[in-house]
Design a protein around this motif. Sequence first.
Motif, PDB file in Angstrom:
ATOM      1  N   GLU A  95       7.813   3.494  -4.794  1.00 57.17           N
ATOM      2  CA  GLU A  95       8.762   3.895  -3.753  1.00 57.17           C
ATOM      3  C   GLU A  95       8.383   3.292  -2.401  1.00 57.17           C
ATOM      4  O   GLU A  95       9.250   2.886  -1.623  1.00 57.17           O
ATOM      5  CB  GLU A  95       8.815   5.419  -3.660  1.00 57.17           C
ATOM      6  N   GLN A  96       7.089   3.217  -2.129  1.00 52.73           N
ATOM      7  CA  GLN A  96       6.622   2.632  -0.869  1.00 52.73           C
ATOM      8  C   GLN A  96       6.935   1.141  -0.806  1.00 52.73           C
ATOM      9  O   GLN A  96       7.436   0.643   0.207  1.00 52.73           O
ATOM     10  CB  GLN A  96       5.112   2.852  -0.738  1.00 52.73           C
ATOM     11  N   SER A  97       6.668   0.417  -1.898  1.00 50.26           N
ATOM     12  CA  SER A  97       6.851  -1.028  -1.900  1.00 50.26           C
ATOM     13  C   SER A  97       8.309  -1.440  -1.753  1.00 50.26           C
ATOM     14  O   SER A  97       8.599  -2.503  -1.194  1.00 50.26           O
ATOM     15  CB  SER A  97       6.278  -1.632  -3.184  1.00 50.26           C
ATOM     16  N   PRO A 108      -3.922  -5.627   1.628  1.00 44.30           N
ATOM     17  CA  PRO A 108      -3.662  -6.141   0.283  1.00 44.30           C
ATOM     18  C   PRO A 108      -2.408  -5.479  -0.282  1.00 44.30           C
ATOM     19  O   PRO A 108      -2.336  -4.251  -0.365  1.00 44.30           O
ATOM     20  CB  PRO A 108      -4.916  -5.731  -0.502  1.00 44.30           C
ATOM     21  N   PRO A 109      -1.390  -6.250  -0.639  1.00 44.43           N
ATOM     22  CA  PRO A 109      -0.141  -5.641  -1.118  1.00 44.43           C
ATOM     23  C   PRO A 109      -0.321  -4.913  -2.452  1.00 44.43           C
ATOM     24  O   PRO A 109      -1.175  -5.273  -3.271  1.00 44.43           O
ATOM     25  CB  PRO A 109       0.804  -6.837  -1.278  1.00 44.43           C
ATOM     26  N   ASN A 110       0.507  -3.880  -2.655  1.00 42.50           N
ATOM     27  CA  ASN A 110       0.602  -3.270  -3.977  1.00 42.50           C
ATOM     28  C   ASN A 110       1.018  -4.328  -4.994  1.00 42.50           C
ATOM     29  O   ASN A 110       1.701  -5.306  -4.660  1.00 42.50           O
ATOM     30  CB  ASN A 110       1.663  -2.169  -3.994  1.00 42.50           C
ATOM     31  N   GLY A 111       0.666  -4.109  -6.250  1.00 42.96           N
ATOM     32  CA  GLY A 111       1.161  -4.990  -7.292  1.00 42.96           C
ATOM     33  C   GLY A 111       2.681  -5.016  -7.320  1.00 42.96           C
ATOM     34  O   GLY A 111       3.296  -6.036  -7.631  1.00 42.96           O
ATOM     35  N   HIS A 112       3.302  -3.897  -6.959  1.00 36.82           N
ATOM     36  CA  HIS A 112       4.760  -3.796  -6.935  1.00 36.82           C
ATOM     37  C   HIS A 112       5.358  -4.743  -5.883  1.00 36.82           C
ATOM     38  O   HIS A 112       6.469  -5.251  -6.051  1.00 36.82           O
ATOM     39  CB  HIS A 112       5.183  -2.371  -6.620  1.00 36.82           C
ATOM     40  N   THR A 113       4.612  -4.946  -4.804  1.00 35.10           N
ATOM     41  CA  THR A 113       5.065  -5.849  -3.737  1.00 35.10           C
ATOM     42  C   THR A 113       4.778  -7.297  -4.117  1.00 35.10           C
ATOM     43  O   THR A 113       5.641  -8.172  -3.988  1.00 35.10           O
ATOM     44  CB  THR A 113       4.344  -5.509  -2.422  1.00 35.10           C
ATOM     45  N   THR A 168      10.036  -1.563   5.079  1.00 31.07           N
ATOM     46  CA  THR A 168       9.040  -0.821   4.324  1.00 31.07           C
ATOM     47  C   THR A 168       7.920  -0.398   5.280  1.00 31.07           C
ATOM     48  O   THR A 168       7.884  -0.804   6.442  1.00 31.07           O
ATOM     49  CB  THR A 168       8.438  -1.692   3.210  1.00 31.07           C
ATOM     50  N   GLU A 169       6.992   0.400   4.782  1.00 27.45           N
ATOM     51  CA  GLU A 169       5.847   0.783   5.613  1.00 27.45           C
ATOM     52  C   GLU A 169       5.024  -0.439   5.995  1.00 27.45           C
ATOM     53  O   GLU A 169       4.498  -0.510   7.109  1.00 27.45           O
ATOM     54  CB  GLU A 169       4.983   1.809   4.869  1.00 27.45           C
ATOM     55  N   TYR A 170       4.927  -1.390   5.099  1.00 33.00           N
ATOM     56  CA  TYR A 170       4.206  -2.634   5.403  1.00 33.00           C
ATOM     57  C   TYR A 170       4.878  -3.332   6.587  1.00 33.00           C
ATOM     58  O   TYR A 170       4.217  -3.793   7.528  1.00 33.00           O
ATOM     59  CB  TYR A 170       4.219  -3.536   4.166  1.00 33.00           C
ATOM     60  N   ASP A 171       6.223  -3.403   6.552  1.00 33.74           N
ATOM     61  CA  ASP A 171       6.963  -4.017   7.656  1.00 33.74           C
ATOM     62  C   ASP A 171       6.682  -3.311   8.976  1.00 33.74           C
ATOM     63  O   ASP A 171       6.477  -3.949  10.018  1.00 33.74           O
ATOM     64  CB  ASP A 171       8.474  -3.968   7.391  1.00 33.74           C
ATOM     65  N   LEU A 172       6.684  -1.982   8.943  1.00 36.39           N
ATOM     66  CA  LEU A 172       6.508  -1.205  10.172  1.00 36.39           C
ATOM     67  C   LEU A 172       5.108  -1.376  10.752  1.00 36.39           C
ATOM     68  O   LEU A 172       4.943  -1.477  11.975  1.00 36.39           O
ATOM     69  CB  LEU A 172       6.779   0.273   9.897  1.00 36.39           C
ATOM     70  N   VAL A 173       4.099  -1.416   9.892  1.00 31.24           N
ATOM     71  CA  VAL A 173       2.731  -1.620  10.385  1.00 31.24           C
ATOM     72  C   VAL A 173       2.593  -3.013  10.982  1.00 31.24           C
ATOM     73  O   VAL A 173       1.998  -3.190  12.055  1.00 31.24           O
ATOM     74  CB  VAL A 173       1.704  -1.401   9.261  1.00 31.24           C
ATOM     75  N   ALA A 174       3.149  -4.009  10.291  1.00 25.71           N
ATOM     76  CA  ALA A 174       3.074  -5.382  10.801  1.00 25.71           C
ATOM     77  C   ALA A 174       3.716  -5.476  12.182  1.00 25.71           C
ATOM     78  O   ALA A 174       3.153  -6.099  13.107  1.00 25.71           O
ATOM     79  CB  ALA A 174       3.756  -6.341   9.831  1.00 25.71           C
ATOM     80  N   GLU A 175       4.876  -4.863  12.351  1.00 24.28           N
ATOM     81  CA  GLU A 175       5.560  -4.905  13.639  1.00 24.28           C
ATOM     82  C   GLU A 175       4.803  -4.105  14.691  1.00 24.28           C
ATOM     83  O   GLU A 175       4.671  -4.537  15.845  1.00 24.28           O
ATOM     84  CB  GLU A 175       6.983  -4.346  13.480  1.00 24.28           C
ATOM     85  N   GLY A 176       4.287  -2.929  14.304  1.00 22.97           N
ATOM     86  CA  GLY A 176       3.550  -2.098  15.248  1.00 22.97           C
ATOM     87  C   GLY A 176       2.294  -2.764  15.758  1.00 22.97           C
ATOM     88  O   GLY A 176       1.982  -2.718  16.955  1.00 22.97           O
ATOM     89  N   LEU A 177       1.541  -3.409  14.875  1.00 22.69           N
ATOM     90  CA  LEU A 177       0.317  -4.097  15.283  1.00 22.69           C
ATOM     91  C   LEU A 177       0.633  -5.303  16.163  1.00 22.69           C
ATOM     92  O   LEU A 177      -0.081  -5.582  17.138  1.00 22.69           O
ATOM     93  CB  LEU A 177      -0.475  -4.530  14.054  1.00 22.69           C
ATOM     94  N   LEU A 200      -2.389   2.856   2.769  1.00 21.30           N
ATOM     95  CA  LEU A 200      -2.261   2.498   4.177  1.00 21.30           C
ATOM     96  C   LEU A 200      -2.064   3.706   5.090  1.00 21.30           C
ATOM     97  O   LEU A 200      -2.721   3.819   6.127  1.00 21.30           O
ATOM     98  CB  LEU A 200      -1.095   1.518   4.332  1.00 21.30           C
ATOM     99  N   PRO A 201      -1.164   4.652   4.770  1.00 24.23           N
ATOM    100  CA  PRO A 201      -0.952   5.792   5.674  1.00 24.23           C
ATOM    101  C   PRO A 201      -2.215   6.628   5.832  1.00 24.23           C
ATOM    102  O   PRO A 201      -2.926   6.896   4.865  1.00 24.23           O
ATOM    103  CB  PRO A 201       0.163   6.589   4.982  1.00 24.23           C
TER     104      PRO A 201
END
Length: 376
Positions: A103-105, A141-146, A164-173, A367-368
């Motif tokens: 669901e996260q990926s 490191p991405p999930n295998g699903h990603t 995705t959460e990955y997108d949000l962290v990348a943008e936030g950083l 990640l969270p």
Amino acid sequence: MPLLMAFRRYWAIVFFAVLTLPTIGLLTPDLPAPMRTVIAPEARWWTKATERLDPYINNVFGFRGAVLSAHNTYEKWIGGSGSARVISGEGGALFLGENQALEQSIGQLVRPQKVEMAVDLGARLDAEMRRLGGRFVFIIPPNGHTANFDLLPAYARHHKRTPTEYDLVAEGLKTRGVPFVDLRPLIEAGKAGGPVYYILDTHWNQRGALIAFNAAMAAVGRPDLEIAAKDAIGAPRPRLQGDLLRMKGETRSDTPDVLYPPKAPYAGATDGLKPLAGMVKENSARDTGESATGRDPFVSHGFETGHDGPRIMVIGDSFTQHFWDGYLAARASAFLWMHHRLCRFDWEAIQRFKPDILVYAPTERFLPCAGQPGAK
């Protein structure tokens, strides 16, 4: 004589209410449930309703979340096989069904508050390394699903959303000016030379691990620490096991995985290195987010290598725990690895070790943050 006697009328109301429950469930709030694996009935379902319509009905019935939750609880109680922990994808690929990783990926699960905590932590770590005169980089490191999105089952690919959460962290950083490497395009590009993630295991293989290591070293301004794949990785060979295969209760797969054995001196052996003791205050196994045995498989480790190089510290999990040991031993004068503990790691270990380079590397599904550094 009345058709229904008085006391039977009440039972009739009860029976009628039970019969209408599935319909009521379609219109009322429900418990969270696994995503639907069938999006719509097959074409011309009315010609073979049992075969073509039943799978759709099984995905949209009322109170689906409550029913599936009760079923999962019962299966755990009777000691079920655990096959529900694994999702079967295309071409024999397996995926983790736990930790809400799927669901996260695909963007079905987004937790802004916890994501913001991770971004804040990255900013704090960057500030601390600047204070110490060192360099910092945040990688995920991405999930295998990603990483193997194209091998997910069709229903999961259909549900993909952004951000995705990955997108949000990348943008936030990026907004906070924190050094960050988005490994997703690098992993995708790496597939041109062969597999970079296992398909029977939750992890990347040595090719994926080396791509990430080199990207981290380049991001901290030390491309001289990168390692050429031809020097570190041997010829591919079949790999017949994997943690996902074991979780599914199977001993072999019709589609073997691909293993790239590491070459010396990058094979990860620490024999002859001087151990570093007392650098990290260990937490309990429950703080790793990965151990279900009560025994902590993620005890920190550090060594002096006896040769020149920067002091490198990695705060990560199973994706870096042993995959990177050979690279760190070859490139650092001393290195220290410890688990992120869902952001609750021992912060003082940074002051004790005094790294020149610090890499924070939580796997996407972990990640969270579940708390602040040093918290129990």
